[in-house]
Scaffold this active site. Structure first.
Site, short mmCIF file in Angstrom:
data_model
loop_
_atom_site.label_atom_id
_atom_site.label_comp_id
_atom_site.label_asym_id
_atom_site.label_seq_id
_atom_site.Cartn_x
_atom_site.Cartn_y
_atom_site.Cartn_z
N ARG A 53 0.83 -1.20 0.00
CA ARG A 53 0.00 0.00 0.00
C ARG A 53 0.87 1.26 0.00
NH1 ARG A 53 2.57 2.10 3.28
NH2 ARG A 53 2.58 1.87 5.54
N SER A 95 5.65 -3.98 2.68
CA SER A 95 5.97 -5.33 2.21
C SER A 95 5.78 -6.34 3.34
CB SER A 95 7.40 -5.39 1.69
OG SER A 95 8.30 -5.00 2.71
N GLU A 149 0.04 9.98 8.69
CA GLU A 149 1.24 9.18 8.99
C GLU A 149 1.45 9.06 10.49
OE1 GLU A 149 2.21 6.91 6.93
OE2 GLU A 149 2.58 8.47 5.44
N HIS A 150 1.68 7.83 10.93
CA HIS A 150 1.87 7.53 12.35
C HIS A 150 0.62 7.91 13.16
CE1 HIS A 150 6.17 6.28 12.36
NE2 HIS A 150 6.15 6.95 11.23
N ASP A 199 -2.17 5.70 12.86
CA ASP A 199 -2.96 4.47 13.07
C ASP A 199 -2.82 3.91 14.48
OD1 ASP A 199 -0.35 3.51 12.54
OD2 ASP A 199 -1.00 1.95 11.14
N GLY A 234 8.54 1.61 2.99
CA GLY A 234 7.32 2.27 3.46
C GLY A 234 6.11 1.88 2.63
N ASP A 244 -1.73 -1.10 7.52
CA ASP A 244 -1.21 -1.87 6.39
C ASP A 244 -2.04 -3.12 6.13
OD1 ASP A 244 0.64 0.04 6.85
OD2 ASP A 244 2.28 -1.31 7.38
P1 NG1 Z 1 5.55 0.82 6.92
O1 NG1 Z 1 5.98 2.05 6.32
O2 NG1 Z 1 4.91 -0.10 5.93
O3 NG1 Z 1 6.62 0.17 7.70
C1 NG1 Z 1 4.53 1.55 9.32
C2 NG1 Z 1 3.50 0.77 10.15
C3 NG1 Z 1 2.09 1.34 9.97
C4 NG1 Z 1 2.06 2.85 10.19
C5 NG1 Z 1 3.15 3.51 9.33
C6 NG1 Z 1 3.29 4.99 9.58
C7 NG1 Z 1 4.29 -1.53 10.31
C8 NG1 Z 1 4.13 -2.94 9.86
N1 NG1 Z 1 3.50 -0.62 9.75
O4 NG1 Z 1 4.35 1.24 7.97
O5 NG1 Z 1 1.21 0.68 10.86
O6 NG1 Z 1 2.19 3.17 11.53
O7 NG1 Z 1 4.44 2.94 9.57
O8 NG1 Z 1 2.11 5.68 9.26
O9 NG1 Z 1 5.10 -1.26 11.18
#
Ligand code: NG1
Length: 452
Positions: free
Chosen positions: A41, A144, A47-48, A50, A141, A188
């Site tokens: 996604r 994956s 951002e941050h 959730d 980000g 995610d």
């Molecule tokens: P990514 O960027 O996919 O690592 C992480 C968190 C999300 C969210 C975002 C920031 C994991 C698996 N996912 O995503 O839940 O907090 O950072 O918005 O850690």
């Protein structure tokens, strides 16, 4: 069935899946019974937020984890990967699966399997042979890791002929993924499972609620990799978890300041929207601004503010750091949640320019208050703005990874040319395809399982 019918695979996915199904027979020696696809996604805004119980605005990209699998009669899970970098592994299904060493890719499969074993109990009897193929860049980000968790969960469920509603899975899997040690939120997994083709999603948490949001006509979303990998098994994991703890600590201080004005303890900033549904979130920033300095605080200082002992607080939040920037982190989270509200309105009104301004503001807040940018991301953003992006911001956890850009369709070719010239050309070897690192896509449907 509580999930949408499996979306048809695109032409490219058809080709990829038939290669995978053939390779499965070669690797495992029998035919695959199912194929699973779970997309990555990109987050447009929020951002941050959730893990703070506040909304996000993501959509699924056209890169995914695919698994070809066949059920087994025993409780063994055997994992193979089309990429030789990921060595095969084997483990037994149970509700207490010992992890591999930190950073081992098999832990994402174990995370899903253990979570499902705890949820489904005796119904989960059969293991499976899985051949996994992913094309979402890691540490970018683009989620994956969660796509891998979601795909593994769907594979284990398919092997056991168990049909769980995707909404339940979207609530269960974020907790299951904590197995790998990241205190992540639920954006995610929810996006990978519940995304709708052609749309963004607005997702709210605790409880999970999802609705589709239109994208502005005449604009493209372009994702650009900074070429800095923010692998969640190392420093990026610690930096991410520190942000989560800082937010929890800020809530504890705010809870204390609000005193008897809250019906129960404030666990996340999102609780504020439940306790005070008619008050703007940013109102609450003033409580903290009056009490806290801009500088990071020590655990002892925070303990004194909350009225507890440093030892007790240390026990509660673990040894994640010794300086906690409560005020700037709160300012980011509360203002970001307001931006998501405004962004959803702008998108429903088809106002791309207003949406772009909110993306820019979000990036500034991520950089200055949440401190999750890096020089390469800053350079990409500067070039993108000079190249005419209506909005440009980092996406995902930060500390590297990708930017997301809103670009008017007629300007996309010139935009890409400028990025190639000023960012990628000097950094990539001639043999590397730049299209791997910066790409446009149509928002995809969420995960699906296909019986073969
Ligand atoms: P990514 O960027 O996919 O690592 C992480 C968190 C999300 C969210 C975002 C920031 C994991 C698996 N996912 O995503 O839940 O907090 O950072 O918005 O850690």
């Amino acid at each position: 069935m509580n999930h949408p019918p499996a979306a048809a695979l695109t032409h490219d996915e058809e080709e990829r899946s038939s290669r995978l199904i053939d390779a499965f027979r070669g690797a495992v020696g029998r035919p695959a019974g199912f194929l699973v696809r779970a997309p990555g996604r990109v987050n447009l805004l929020g951002e941050h937020t959730d893990y703070n119980g506040l909304p996000v605005l993501p959509m699924a990209i056209d890169r995914s984890v695919m698994i070809a699998l066949a059920p087994r009669q025993d409780r063994t899970i055997r994992l193979f990967n089309t990429s030789p970098q990921f060595t095969p592994c084997t483990y037994e299904l149970s509700d207490a699966i010992p992890p591999y060493a930190d950073g081992n890719w098999g832990n994402y499969s174990k995370a899903a399997a253990q979570g499902l074993a705890r949820h489904c109990g005796a119904r989960l009897q059969r293991g499976a042979d899985l051949l996994i193929d992913g094309n979402i860049p890691a540490g970018a980000g683009l989620s994956s890791s969660s796509a891998l968790v979601v795909a593994n969960a769907l594979a284990v469920l398919a092997a056991n002929d168990i049909d769980l509603p995707y909404e339940s899975l979207a609530e269960l899997l974020p907790l299951a993924e904590r197995y790998v040690g990241t205190l992540s939120g639920g954006m995610d997994q929810a996006t990978s499972l519940l995304a709708r083709a052609g749309h963004a999603l607005r997702i709210d948490f605790f409880p999970l609620r999802v609705r589709t949001v239109p994208l502005p006509a005449g604009y493209s979303i372009v994702v650009c990799h900074s070429l800095v990998q923010a692998e969640k098994s190392g420093a990026a994991k610690r930096a991410y978890n520190l942000r989560v703890i800082e937010c929890r600590l800020a809530c504890r201080v705010l809870d204390r300041l609000l005193g008897t004005g809250v019906p129960r303890r404030l666990d996340t900033f999102g609780d504020l929207t439940v306790f005070f549904p008619h008050r703007p979130l940013l109102d609450f920033l003033s409580y903290l601004t009056a009490q806290l300095p801009e500088r990071p605080l020590s655990l002892s200082e925070i303990a004194a503010l909350i009225g507890t002992s440093p030892e007790r607080l240390y026990e509660e939040c673990g040894a994640v750091g010794d300086a906690f920037a409560l005020l700037p982190r709160t300012r980011h989270v509360l203002s970001e949640a307001e931006r998501v509200e405004q962004a959803e309105r702008a998108l429903r009104d088809g106002d791309a320019l207003a949406f772009g301004q909110l993306m820019d503001a979000s990036h500034g807040s991520c950089r200055d208050d949440y401190d999750i940018s890096c020089p390469e991301l800053e350079e990409l953003i500067r070039i993108a703005k000079e190249a005419g992006a209506v909005g440009a911001r980092l996406t995902g956890a930060g500390f590297g990874g990708c930017t997301v850009n809103l670009v008017a369709e007629p300007e996309v070719p010139a935009f890409l040319m400028r990025l190639d010239r000023y960012f990628y050309r000097s950094r990539l070897a001639h043999s590397e395809r730049v299209g791997q690192y910066r790409f446009l896509f149509k928002p995809q449907a969420g995960a699906a399982v296909y019986a073969l």
